[in-house]
Design an enzyme around this catalytic site. Structure first.
Site, PDB file in Angstrom:
ATOM      1  N   SER A  63      34.598  60.229 -33.341  1.00  7.15           N
ATOM      2  CA  SER A  63      33.406  60.039 -32.489  1.00  7.15           C
ATOM      3  C   SER A  63      33.643  60.335 -31.012  1.00  7.15           C
ATOM      4  CB  SER A  63      32.876  58.625 -32.635  1.00  7.15           C
ATOM      5  OG  SER A  63      32.182  58.525 -33.845  1.00  7.15           O
ATOM      6  N   LYS A  66      31.584  62.971 -29.615  1.00  5.92           N
ATOM      7  CA  LYS A  66      30.135  62.829 -29.356  1.00  5.92           C
ATOM      8  C   LYS A  66      29.722  63.092 -27.901  1.00  5.92           C
ATOM      9  CE  LYS A  66      29.382  59.821 -33.357  1.00  5.92           C
ATOM     10  NZ  LYS A  66      29.363  58.411 -33.803  1.00  5.92           N
ATOM     11  N   TYR A 188      28.904  68.842 -38.185  1.00  3.35           N
ATOM     12  CA  TYR A 188      29.221  67.562 -37.539  1.00  3.35           C
ATOM     13  C   TYR A 188      30.589  67.039 -38.007  1.00  3.35           C
ATOM     14  CZ  TYR A 188      29.293  62.507 -36.878  1.00  3.35           C
ATOM     15  OH  TYR A 188      29.697  61.240 -36.551  1.00  3.35           O
ATOM     16  N   TYR A 240      29.167  51.422 -28.889  1.00  2.00           N
ATOM     17  CA  TYR A 240      28.239  50.929 -29.924  1.00  2.00           C
ATOM     18  C   TYR A 240      27.744  49.525 -29.603  1.00  2.00           C
ATOM     19  CZ  TYR A 240      30.953  54.607 -32.167  1.00  2.00           C
ATOM     20  OH  TYR A 240      31.598  55.764 -32.436  1.00  2.00           O
ATOM     21  N   VAL A 258      36.839  56.416 -34.858  1.00  2.00           N
ATOM     22  CA  VAL A 258      37.436  55.619 -35.944  1.00  2.00           C
ATOM     23  C   VAL A 258      38.887  55.966 -36.245  1.00  2.00           C
ATOM     24  CG1 VAL A 258      35.406  54.888 -37.234  1.00  2.00           C
ATOM     25  CG2 VAL A 258      36.447  57.107 -37.720  1.00  2.00           C
TER      26      VAL A 258
HETATM   27  N1  LIG Z   1      33.036  56.139 -35.102  1.00  2.00           N
HETATM   28  C1  LIG Z   1      33.460  57.307 -35.516  1.00  2.00           C
HETATM   29  O1  LIG Z   1      34.465  57.818 -35.070  1.00  2.00           O
HETATM   30  C2  LIG Z   1      32.701  57.917 -36.623  1.00  2.00           C
HETATM   31  C3  LIG Z   1      33.022  59.376 -36.843  1.00  2.00           C
HETATM   32  C4  LIG Z   1      33.057  59.730 -38.291  1.00  2.00           C
HETATM   33  N2  LIG Z   1      33.301  61.125 -38.421  1.00  2.00           N
HETATM   34  C5  LIG Z   1      31.737  59.370 -38.917  1.00  2.00           C
HETATM   35  O2  LIG Z   1      30.791  60.063 -38.738  1.00  2.00           O
HETATM   36  O3  LIG Z   1      31.652  58.392 -39.640  1.00  2.00           O
END
Ligand SMILES: NC(=O)CC[C@H](N)C(=O)O
Length: 598
Positions: A63, A66, A188, A240, A258
């Site tokens: 993420s 993003k 994505y 988040y 994550v």
């Molecule tokens: N929080 C994250 O890093 C989520 C990214 C992961 N690729 C997902 O879409 O679930």
């Protein structure tokens, strides 16, 4: 010698070596990660990177992609088009919530999966492959090196991406996504699988901290206005549903992933990245959060940290009477200036002129209400647009009252919007020339016409003489002409007489420590030079040059000797006058030197 910053970073890594949390396992390949791997990197905006631990170990960006995809989407599609598809409100939900904002029908923000899948579709490119290539190339510019994809992570995530697949199809159903949702989903997931190390992430963060310019390559990767926008959304949504806790405890725009990474951006100062795969209940690196909290506290990195009131931009301010130019003036001009020189004030500014700095300068000038204000920008590094506008408004206000503000701006830090027109601000390359102008201007404004009609008779050397002596001396004066730049007297030469300036200007120069020529004094009609050598064992100390065409009347050393021999009474009068004049000049110079030192 060990760098104390390095030392400190190693110490806190040691101190925060907790083992709480668990690695993400909903992506099977991530479950394989070594939970105890750990790295911390801090990159400064001038490109120095401090690393602790395993800074070159690779992991998937997840993420943390993003904010960078969002940045590239803003760049490729424009703010409005992006805003139509995705909001900027914190959702308060988990990163993978299957939700849209009830009022607008858009994903809440680009930091949760629904929003990020949407911004992915807004990159330049015809299909997922092209748009992905755009992301990969763009991320590489932020990192300062070419990046690639961890294919194992990609396969593993795509084959189990049921939830993200549901989100993509939901987005398609509500026309947030326009093309094939499977294509966007694959793009994505691929973007989340881009492989980075902690150092890459710190430099990507530092590029944002540096206003969009990559600290090492110097490339402008993102427009500064978009940087502001991206950092704002990172601040409110980057962590988040833990965003509120994060902002209060750490206070930095940030983004987690994550796989265990977190980046934090301190605008104007540093980008920081931590990698530690064990996650807390929000899906943020547990050790990463602890470390960031600790660093923010110890290093005062919180963006709301109020360190001190901003420093005054006004270093000094004083009336012209305390800073007279080095121009030698006639007695009449001197007396006139003694009366009116307080009507001009000099303002020495310094540092970066942000709004509060400009406000304090403007306030001082309004309170002082000077007729001429000399604003010295020599020591100003940068000036914010708002400050420039405020100072220009002040200039116009002063003009309405018949006053004038002029600037000394050798570094051209304050460009003039009226340059080239008759409204242009008067500019000077150095304070000396601004002060000479201010003196002339005050004399012009307040003292009528002081140009002397008989520069010989009014010269202090002559005005004290009896009629007979004056006649004898006048008869001995020899006229001389010099062209611009010509040396009239050499430094180190013998006393060669008293030189009265009739027309034009002369400058006394000396060699500066760096070998260049430096003008010490400018002399005008009604003043003289050469006589000071009489006080220094008859040696002319400074070189005198013509500044423009120069007409002189010279009472030569020979003439002085002859007069003294032929008519001792006249000789005595003449010597007295020279001693008085020499004293007057020397005394003025001393007093001026003393005020400058004070
Ligand atoms: N929080 C994250 O890093 C989520 C990214 C992961 N690729 C997902 O879409 O679930």
């Amino acid at each position: 010698m060990k760098n104390p910053v390095q030392q400190y970073l190693e110490e806190i890594v040691e101190a925060c070596a907790g083992t709480s949390g668990a690695v993400a396992d909903y992506i099977p390949e991530l479950a394989e990660a070594d939970p105890d791997r750990f790295a911390l990197c801090l990159a400064t905006v001038d490109g120095r990177v401090y690393t602790v631990g395993d800074a070159e170990a690779r992991f998937s960006i997840q993420s943390i992609s993003k904010p960078f995809t969002y940045a590239l989407a803003l760049q490729d599609s424009g703010k409005e088009a992006v805003a139509e598809k995705v909001g900027v409100e914190p959702s308060g939900d988990a990163f993978n919530e299957i939700s849209l904002a009830p009022d607008s029908g858009r994903p809440f923000n680009p930091m949760i999966n629904a929003g990020a899948i949407t911004t992915t579709s807004l990159l330049a490119g015809e299909d997922g492959d092209e748009r992905f290539a755009r992301a990969l190339e763009g991320f590489g510019r932020f990192a300062g090196r070419e990046l690639d994809v961890d294919e194992a992570i990609y396969d593993s995530e795509l084959s189990t991406a049921h939830r993200n697949r549901a989100i993509a199809h939901m987005l398609r159903e509500f026309s947030i996504l326009e093309g094939d949702p499977e294509d966007v989903l694959a793009q994505y997931v691929r973007q989340c699988s881009i492989s980075v190390d902690t150092q890459d992430l710190a430099l990507m963060a530092a590029t944002l901290a540096n206003g969009g310019v990559q600290p090492r390559t110097g490339e402008e990767v993102l427009d500064a206005q978009l940087v502001e926008h991206v950092l704002s959304v990172m601040t409110t949504c980057g962590m988040y549903d833990a965003a509120g806790d994060w902002v209060t405890a750490v206070g930095m725009p940030a983004k987690s992933g994550v796989s265990g990474g977190i980046i934090g951006v301190l605008p104007g100062q540093v980008g920081i990245a931590v990698f530690s795969p064990r996650l807390d209940s929000h899906g943020n690196s547990a050790r990463g959060v602890t470390l960031f909290e600790r660093m923010s506290h110890d290093m005062e990195l919180h963006i709301m940290h109020v360190s001190r009131g901003s420093r005054s931009a006004l270093r000094a301010s004083f009336p012209l009477s305390q800073a007279r130019s080095r121009r030698r003036r006639t007695t009449a001009e001197q007396e006139a200036l003694d009366r009116v020189s307080d009507r001009c004030r000099v303002y020495e500014l310094h540092g970066d002129l942000l709004f509060s700095g400009a406000e304090s300068v403007v306030r001082s000038i309004v309170d002082d209400d000077p007729e001429l204000a000399v604003l010295d920008f020599t020591h100003v590094n940068e000036i914010a647009t708002v400050s420039r506008q405020t100072l220009i408004a002040l200039r116009d206000r002063l003009r309405e009252c018949g006053a004038e503000a002029v600037v000394v701006d050798p570094g051209e830090v304050i460009p003039d919007p009226d340059a080239g027109t008759d409204r242009a601000t008067r500019r000077f390359p150095d304070v000396t020339s601004a002060l000479a102008w201010a003196e002339d201007e005050l004399i012009r404004r307040h003292c009528g016409d002081l140009t002397t009609s008989d520069p010989v008779g009014e010269h202090p050397l002559m005005s004290g003489l009896s009629d007979h002596a004056s006649e004898v001396v006048r008869a001995a004066l020899e006229s001389r002409e010099h062209a611009d730049g010509e040396i009239v007297l050499e430094a180190g030469g013998d006393f060669s007489g008293v030189h009265l300036i009739i027309d034009g200007r002369a400058v006394a120069c000396a060699e500066a420590p760096d070998g260049s020529r430096m003008n010490l004094v400018t002399m005008e009609p009604g003043t003289s030079f050469g006589e000071l050598a009489l006080g220094t064992e008859d040696v002319q100390e400074t070189e005198i040059r013509a500044d423009g065409d120069l007409s002189l009347l010279v009472l030569s050393a020979d003439s002085i000797e002859r007069i003294t021999e032929d008519d001792p009474a006249v000789g005595l009068e003449m010597w007295r006058a020279m001693a008085r004049d020499g004293y007057r000049v020397a005394d003025k110079a001393l007093r001026r030197g003393a005020t400058r030192l004070a």
